[in-house]
Design an enzyme around this catalytic site. Structure first.
Site, PDB file in Angstrom:
ATOM      1  CG  HIS A 119      71.256  42.068  32.542  1.00  0.00           C
ATOM      2  ND1 HIS A 119      69.874  42.363  32.271  1.00  0.00           N
ATOM      3  CD2 HIS A 119      71.207  41.229  33.624  1.00  0.00           C
ATOM      4  CE1 HIS A 119      69.167  41.669  33.014  1.00  0.00           C
ATOM      5  NE2 HIS A 119      69.840  40.935  33.563  1.00  0.00           N
ATOM      6  CG  HIS A 139      69.368  44.750  35.797  1.00  0.00           C
ATOM      7  ND1 HIS A 139      70.389  43.855  35.630  1.00  0.00           N
ATOM      8  CD2 HIS A 139      68.589  44.117  37.031  1.00  0.00           C
ATOM      9  CE1 HIS A 139      70.402  42.684  36.216  1.00  0.00           C
ATOM     10  NE2 HIS A 139      69.234  42.682  37.063  1.00  0.00           N
ATOM     11  CD  GLN A 192      65.563  37.426  45.794  1.00  0.00           C
ATOM     12  OE1 GLN A 192      65.055  38.388  46.508  1.00  0.00           O
ATOM     13  NE2 GLN A 192      65.606  37.211  44.756  1.00  0.00           N
ATOM     14  N   GLY A 227      60.618  43.989  35.659  1.00  0.00           N
ATOM     15  CA  GLY A 227      60.829  43.122  34.481  1.00  0.00           C
ATOM     16  C   GLY A 227      59.664  42.142  34.232  1.00  0.00           C
ATOM     17  CB  VAL A 267      65.418  43.153  27.681  1.00  0.00           C
ATOM     18  CG1 VAL A 267      66.811  43.662  26.808  1.00  0.00           C
ATOM     19  CG2 VAL A 267      64.834  44.502  28.000  1.00  0.00           C
TER      20      VAL A 267
END
Ligand code: AMP
Length: 286
Positions: A34, A37, A61, A147, A176
């Site tokens: 999205h 990224h 993870q 991010g 974002v």
């Protein structure tokens, strides 16, 4: 744009670029891309000679009861998006390339890995650090872009790079959001329309924290209480945690100081969402 799935192909490409003295920018992702990224990809394109993006849904993870099997995947769409951004290389390995049978080695960043998301997702950051270190060793990037959406991840990876003297610079970039304020996440796709609306409560609680701080509130406990009160009024929301912590140590704070992370994780229906805001040198960073 080249897409490679094996270590030999990847290492051959990297070797050539290294020999030519190219600056390598790297964006590790789990795909289903999205604008969050893509903001990392664009920064890499701006700052590096060549950009490598990895797409790998890392089983190590995810906890046993988590969404590894159903995590959204759309490699064709991802490929088109990355091609449009002018990415040079996509590393898209199958699980057995990253973790062949008999795989044994893991990386842990003590203490930091046990706080916030680490409490409700034991082993999560061990999995993240392990895959990121492997990817760093393979891609040998000069810079890697992450991010602030995943603030704890940024802090832990910075510590890993520092402690293990890795020759890479971690570049954290702003969170974002969608037009209505919801933090973009591949997991937003799980939300029903009603849940999507309810999910706005995460950002609303951060807006409330910001308002209280602008009005002069400095007591972390009071801000936290008001956030919890607001989120609890949303019937579809169930709080995992709401914490106000030091941005470096992730230790709980009593008073709002210079380096603060307000982080939260909330289940909306069955989907666990995270969000945060940072206060750096008295200013709010979003
Ligand atoms: P993921 O595919 O969820 O593992 O995320 C890959 C990278 O994209 C990580 O560095 C994330 O922090 C970053 N990222 C994910 N969502 C956002 C967002 N909304 N804003 C900025 N970066 C993001």
């Amino acid at each position: 744009m080249e897409i490679v799935s094996t270590l030999t192909e990847l290492q051959k490409r990297i070797h050539t670029w290294k020999k030519q003295g190219q600056k390598i920018g790297f964006v590790p992702t789990m795909g289903f891309l999205h604008e969050g990224h893509l903001s990392l990809v664009r920064e890499s394109k701006r700052r590096s000679d060549v950009t490598v993006v990895s797409i790998f849904v890392n089983p190590k993870q995810f906890g046993p009861a988590e969404d590894y099997q159903v995590y959204p995947r759309d490699p064709e769409r991802d490929r088109a998006l990355l091609e449009r951004e002018g990415v040079e290389l996509v590393f898209y390995p199958p699980v057995e390339v990253m973790y062949p049978e008999g795989y044994k080695t893991y990386v842990e960043v003590e203490d930091l890995q046990d706080k916030l998301c680490g409490k409700s997702r034991p082993g999560h950051f061990r999995g993240v650090c392990t895959v990121v270190l492997k990817l760093f060793n393979l891609v040998q990037p000069d810079e890697a872009y992450f991010g602030w959406k995943d603030a704890q991840q940024v802090i832990i990876l910075q510590k890993m790079v520092e402690d293990l003297n890795l020759p890479v610079k971690i570049v954290p970039l702003p969170l974002v959001r969608d037009h209505d304020g919801l933090a973009l996440s591949s997991r937003n796709t799980y939300l029903s329309p009603e849940e999507r609306r309810a999910a706005l409560v995460l950002k609303k609680s951060l807006d409330l924290a910001e308002k209280l701080m602008v009005e002069g509130e400095r007591e972390a406990g009071r801000i936290r209480e008001k956030m919890i009160e607001l989120i609890s009024a949303e019937p579809l929301a169930r709080i995992d945690y709401v914490e106000i912590v030091d941005l470096k140590t992730l230790e709980r704070l009593e008073t709002i100081g210079d380096q603060v992370l307000i982080a939260l994780a909330v289940f909306i229906g069955r989907t666990r969402l995270i969000d945060n805001l940072r206060i750096v040198s008295g200013g709010i960073e979003k």
